[in-house]
Design an enzyme around this catalytic site. Structure first.
Site, PDB file in Angstrom:
ATOM      1  N   ASP A  81     -10.285  -0.365   5.347  1.00 59.82           N
ATOM      2  CA  ASP A  81      -8.804  -0.334   4.783  1.00 59.82           C
ATOM      3  C   ASP A  81      -8.148  -1.951   4.979  1.00 59.82           C
ATOM      4  OD1 ASP A  81      -6.239   0.333   3.677  1.00 59.82           O
ATOM      5  OD2 ASP A  81      -5.467   0.843   5.564  1.00 59.82           O
ATOM      6  N   HIS A  82      -7.781  -2.661   4.093  1.00 61.12           N
ATOM      7  CA  HIS A  82      -7.252  -3.915   4.074  1.00 61.12           C
ATOM      8  C   HIS A  82      -8.059  -4.815   4.698  1.00 61.12           C
ATOM      9  CE1 HIS A  82      -3.191  -3.164   2.399  1.00 61.12           C
ATOM     10  NE2 HIS A  82      -3.501  -2.050   3.120  1.00 61.12           N
ATOM     11  N   HIS A 177       4.801  -1.105   3.507  1.00 62.83           N
ATOM     12  CA  HIS A 177       4.111  -0.539   4.676  1.00 62.83           C
ATOM     13  C   HIS A 177       5.071  -0.234   5.622  1.00 62.83           C
ATOM     14  CE1 HIS A 177       0.280  -2.547   3.143  1.00 62.83           C
ATOM     15  NE2 HIS A 177       0.155  -1.311   2.981  1.00 62.83           N
ATOM     16  N   GLY A 178       4.770   0.788   6.523  1.00 63.60           N
ATOM     17  CA  GLY A 178       5.723   1.096   7.689  1.00 63.60           C
ATOM     18  C   GLY A 178       6.727   1.902   7.467  1.00 63.60           C
ATOM     19  N   HIS A 205      -0.082   2.154  -1.950  1.00 61.72           N
ATOM     20  CA  HIS A 205      -0.023   1.717  -0.206  1.00 61.72           C
ATOM     21  C   HIS A 205       1.174   2.117   0.320  1.00 61.72           C
ATOM     22  CE1 HIS A 205      -4.058  -0.396   0.625  1.00 61.72           C
ATOM     23  NE2 HIS A 205      -4.262   0.183  -0.456  1.00 61.72           N
ATOM     24  N   GLY A 206       1.361   2.267   1.436  1.00 65.18           N
ATOM     25  CA  GLY A 206       2.804   2.331   2.297  1.00 65.18           C
ATOM     26  C   GLY A 206       3.562   3.659   1.624  1.00 65.18           C
ATOM     27  N   SER A 208       3.709   6.391   3.572  1.00 62.65           N
ATOM     28  CA  SER A 208       4.760   7.182   4.817  1.00 62.65           C
ATOM     29  C   SER A 208       6.261   7.130   4.396  1.00 62.65           C
ATOM     30  CB  SER A 208       4.482   6.584   6.050  1.00 62.65           C
ATOM     31  OG  SER A 208       3.185   6.879   6.490  1.00 62.65           O
ATOM     32  N   ASN A 227      -2.352   6.238   0.276  1.00 63.89           N
ATOM     33  CA  ASN A 227      -2.662   5.808   1.694  1.00 63.89           C
ATOM     34  C   ASN A 227      -1.501   6.151   2.595  1.00 63.89           C
ATOM     35  OD1 ASN A 227      -4.792   4.532   0.845  1.00 63.89           O
ATOM     36  ND2 ASN A 227      -4.335   2.653   1.793  1.00 63.89           N
ATOM     37  N   THR A 230       1.571   5.267   9.066  1.00 61.30           N
ATOM     38  CA  THR A 230       2.809   5.480   9.878  1.00 61.30           C
ATOM     39  C   THR A 230       3.274   6.983  10.177  1.00 61.30           C
ATOM     40  OG1 THR A 230       3.365   3.250   8.837  1.00 61.30           O
ATOM     41  CG2 THR A 230       5.062   4.516  10.157  1.00 61.30           C
TER      42      THR A 230
END
Ligand code: G3H
Ligand code: ZN
Length: 281
Positions: A81-82, A177-178, A205-206, A208, A227, A230
């Site tokens: 990932d990344h 993200h986060g 992505h991101g 959560s 994805n 968190t």
């Protein structure tokens, strides 16, 4: 079984669902993902960041990830990932990862394209899938924090795909993200437009903290890989805190990690349902 990311995403694209991808950094984290996927009969992507590799070591993560995948009843792809540094991609390929992300999103278009092409040249003959990213998804990812976002433009995505022929594309459509601080806004029309232009698996992505109804809408708009990191980590953290608070003096590592694993598995199962990947194994 351990399979290529290409295989997993091909089915998701064809049947219009998303494969959930969860980050892992240790055994309990991984067990929670695999057990959750098996219980719901879902394909799953287990992924490691460069930070996780730095923490646990390539060999440990390769042994854990491949071992769990090979013993699993459901299709599992092991994904980087990344990945931003080629040395990580090369070592991951050598150790058996079956899917790679090359994240050149912080560079200009041409540099990003060239980075993707370089990895594809090595990965394609080995049937390893390559995910690229176009646009900038902000927030806290692994050990880095990016404080801005640049949404992915559909015509730029077309050009990017034509030049790279990447297997899947991570797009910036409002997620970060986060942990989210304000209101979550996802540009669903942007997902639809990009999908209409390039009919390949698109990656969110991101993810959560995004409510299920929004995740479902994102999948219906054309997302085929989602994805999560968190939220699983927070579930582990809360369960551990609670256990330690309620059981002072218990130091047995197995006792402490049991509720953590269960809490992570619960999140994994919720996300699988939102991705509509249950019974797709
Ligand atoms: O690449 C990993 C993800 O995009 C995870 O994002 O931590 O916000 O779930 P998240
Ligand atoms: Zn990400």
């Amino acid at each position: 079984m351990l399979v290529s990311g290409r295989e997993i995403l091909k089915d998701a694209l064809k049947n219009e669902y998303a494969v959930p991808a969860f980050n892992f950094a240790n055994m309990e984290n991984l067990q929670a993902i695999i057990e959750g996927a098996e219980e719901l009969n879902s394909p799953v992507i287990i992924q490691t960041t460069q930070g996780a590799i730095n923490y646990a070591g390539y060999e440990y993560l390769a042994d854990l990830g491949k071992g769990a995948a090979q013993r699993s009843k459901v299709p599992v792809a092991l994904h980087l990932d990344h990945g931003t540094d080629f040395e990580y991609h090369l070592k991951a390929i050598r150790l058996g990862w079956t899917s790679l992300m090359i994240d050149g999103s912080k560079y200009d278009f041409k540099t990003n394209v060239n980075m993707v092409k370089q990895i594809i040249k090595i990965a394609r003959p080995l049937n390893i899938s390559v995910e690229a990213e176009l646009g900038v998804i902000g927030g806290k990812e692994d050990d880095n924090e990016i404080e801005y976002q640049i949404y992915t433009e559909d015509q730029e995505a077309v050009r990017f795909y034509n030049e790279t022929k990447c297997d899947s594309l991570a797009i910036a459509v409002g997620t970060v993200h986060g942990v989210y601080n304000g209101e979550i806004k996802i540009d669903f029309d942007r997902i639809k437009n990009i999908k209409k232009e390039i009919n390949i698996p698109l990656v969110l992505h991101g993810s959560s903290g995004i409510p299920d109804n929004m995740l479902i809408k994102a999948v219906e708009s054309g997302i085929n890989k989602v994805n999560f990191d968190t939220e699983v980590k927070i579930a582990n953290f809360k369960a551990m805190n609670e256990f330690v608070k309620n059981n002072p003096g218990v130091y047995d590592i197995r006792e402490i990690f049991k509720p953590c694993r269960e809490a992570m598995k619960k999140v994994v199962m919720e996300k699988i349902k939102a991705c509509k990947s249950m019974d797709r194994a």
